[in-house]
Design an enzyme around this catalytic site. Sequence first.
Site, mmCIF file in Angstrom:
data_model
loop_
_atom_site.group_PDB
_atom_site.id
_atom_site.type_symbol
_atom_site.label_atom_id
_atom_site.label_comp_id
_atom_site.label_asym_id
_atom_site.label_seq_id
_atom_site.Cartn_x
_atom_site.Cartn_y
_atom_site.Cartn_z
ATOM 1 N N CYS A 4 43.205 45.192 46.298
ATOM 2 C CA CYS A 4 42.337 44.506 45.335
ATOM 3 C C CYS A 4 43.059 43.269 44.794
ATOM 4 O O CYS A 4 44.173 43.357 44.266
ATOM 5 C CB CYS A 4 41.986 45.455 44.188
ATOM 6 S SG CYS A 4 41.225 44.615 42.788
ATOM 7 N N CYS A 7 44.017 43.491 41.022
ATOM 8 C CA CYS A 7 45.126 44.434 40.823
ATOM 9 C C CYS A 7 46.439 43.762 41.202
ATOM 10 O O CYS A 7 47.446 43.897 40.495
ATOM 11 C CB CYS A 7 44.944 45.683 41.678
ATOM 12 S SG CYS A 7 43.785 46.901 41.003
ATOM 13 N N ASP A 30 41.299 30.759 35.884
ATOM 14 C CA ASP A 30 40.515 30.845 37.118
ATOM 15 C C ASP A 30 40.987 29.759 38.084
ATOM 16 O O ASP A 30 41.225 28.617 37.693
ATOM 17 C CB ASP A 30 39.018 30.675 36.796
ATOM 18 C CG ASP A 30 38.141 31.129 37.941
ATOM 19 O OD1 ASP A 30 37.427 32.139 37.785
ATOM 20 O OD2 ASP A 30 38.155 30.475 39.019
ATOM 21 N N ASN A 87 29.950 39.261 35.409
ATOM 22 C CA ASN A 87 28.992 39.401 36.499
ATOM 23 C C ASN A 87 29.086 40.809 37.086
ATOM 24 O O ASN A 87 30.192 41.338 37.255
ATOM 25 C CB ASN A 87 29.284 38.376 37.592
ATOM 26 C CG ASN A 87 29.051 36.950 37.121
ATOM 27 O OD1 ASN A 87 28.082 36.678 36.415
ATOM 28 N ND2 ASN A 87 29.942 36.037 37.479
ATOM 29 N N THR A 95 31.971 38.437 42.924
ATOM 30 C CA THR A 95 32.664 38.288 44.211
ATOM 31 C C THR A 95 33.968 39.080 44.264
ATOM 32 O O THR A 95 34.457 39.376 45.350
ATOM 33 C CB THR A 95 32.990 36.802 44.499
ATOM 34 O OG1 THR A 95 33.792 36.285 43.436
ATOM 35 C CG2 THR A 95 31.715 35.984 44.634
ATOM 36 N N HIS A 98 36.770 43.897 40.773
ATOM 37 C CA HIS A 98 37.678 44.424 39.752
ATOM 38 C C HIS A 98 37.165 43.790 38.468
ATOM 39 O O HIS A 98 37.111 42.546 38.366
ATOM 40 C CB HIS A 98 39.125 44.013 40.065
ATOM 41 C CG HIS A 98 40.144 44.457 39.056
ATOM 42 N ND1 HIS A 98 41.285 45.156 39.398
ATOM 43 C CD2 HIS A 98 40.214 44.267 37.718
ATOM 44 C CE1 HIS A 98 42.005 45.384 38.304
ATOM 45 N NE2 HIS A 98 41.369 44.845 37.262
ATOM 46 N N HIS A 100 36.122 41.884 35.378
ATOM 47 C CA HIS A 100 36.739 40.718 34.744
ATOM 48 C C HIS A 100 35.738 40.041 33.838
ATOM 49 O O HIS A 100 34.553 39.972 34.149
ATOM 50 C CB HIS A 100 37.287 39.732 35.772
ATOM 51 C CG HIS A 100 36.303 39.332 36.839
ATOM 52 N ND1 HIS A 100 36.012 40.142 37.917
ATOM 53 C CD2 HIS A 100 35.541 38.226 36.990
ATOM 54 C CE1 HIS A 100 35.122 39.542 38.687
ATOM 55 N NE2 HIS A 100 34.808 38.373 38.149
HETATM 56 P P1 5GP Z 1 33.022 36.603 39.971
HETATM 57 O O1 5GP Z 1 32.215 35.665 40.833
HETATM 58 O O2 5GP Z 1 33.418 37.856 40.717
HETATM 59 O O3 5GP Z 1 32.401 36.892 38.636
HETATM 60 O O4 5GP Z 1 34.347 35.798 39.610
HETATM 61 C C1 5GP Z 1 35.481 35.793 40.404
HETATM 62 C C2 5GP Z 1 36.315 34.629 39.950
HETATM 63 O O5 5GP Z 1 37.614 34.773 40.477
HETATM 64 C C3 5GP Z 1 35.791 33.268 40.424
HETATM 65 O O6 5GP Z 1 35.505 32.450 39.307
HETATM 66 C C4 5GP Z 1 36.929 32.727 41.280
HETATM 67 O O7 5GP Z 1 37.114 31.337 41.140
HETATM 68 C C5 5GP Z 1 38.125 33.513 40.769
HETATM 69 N N1 5GP Z 1 39.163 33.716 41.771
HETATM 70 C C6 5GP Z 1 38.988 34.113 43.058
HETATM 71 N N2 5GP Z 1 40.176 34.217 43.688
HETATM 72 C C7 5GP Z 1 41.127 33.888 42.761
HETATM 73 C C8 5GP Z 1 42.558 33.824 42.815
HETATM 74 O O8 5GP Z 1 43.208 34.087 43.832
HETATM 75 N N3 5GP Z 1 43.202 33.441 41.674
HETATM 76 C C9 5GP Z 1 42.522 33.148 40.515
HETATM 77 N N4 5GP Z 1 43.245 32.772 39.450
HETATM 78 N N5 5GP Z 1 41.173 33.202 40.440
HETATM 79 C C10 5GP Z 1 40.486 33.578 41.541
HETATM 80 ZN ZN ZN Z 2 41.636 46.115 41.165
#
Ligand code: 5GP
Ligand code: ZN
Length: 114
Positions: A4, A7, A30, A87, A95, A98, A100
């Site tokens: 993950c 994680c 982010d 989300n 996406t 985990h 957040h």
């Molecule tokens: P979701 O779309 O799941 O609500 O948000 C996932 C967020 O994780 C996105 O805003 C994306 O830019 C961020 N994200 C994805 N991969 C990484 C990463 O490797 N490092 C960081 N700091 N953010 C990430």
């Molecule tokens: Zn996790």
Amino acid sequence: MSNCLFCRIASGEIPSAIVHQDDALVAFKDITPQAPLHILIVPRRHIATLNDLTPDDDALVGSMARLAAGLAREHGYDARGFRTVVNCNADAGQTVFHLHMHLLAGRGLSWPPG
Ligand code: 5GP
Ligand code: ZN
């Protein structure tokens, strides 16, 4: 969970721009910011989605919300305003599976969201 992403970020195995960490939570910038301030707040413990919370997690989720407000205040956005977003699953665009909380601030944020 070893496979993950969040994680691995929370454990420090994958580097990130960490802005806060304590026993239960980690907050980091982010990688694709959608606002001048875009921070992700995650529990250290793996929880996939909001659907997976139990009553035992009530305090944890409360601490995520209070940390978001605290970080917004620390960056000078408490009075001006900010948004928190969690989300859940496909229609919301989750996406990373985990839990957040996004903290977004520093620009006008339209409503309703897309
Ligand atoms: P979701 O779309 O799941 O609500 O948000 C996932 C967020 O994780 C996105 O805003 C994306 O830019 C961020 N994200 C994805 N991969 C990484 C990463 O490797 N490092 C960081 N700091 N953010 C990430
Ligand atoms: Zn996790």
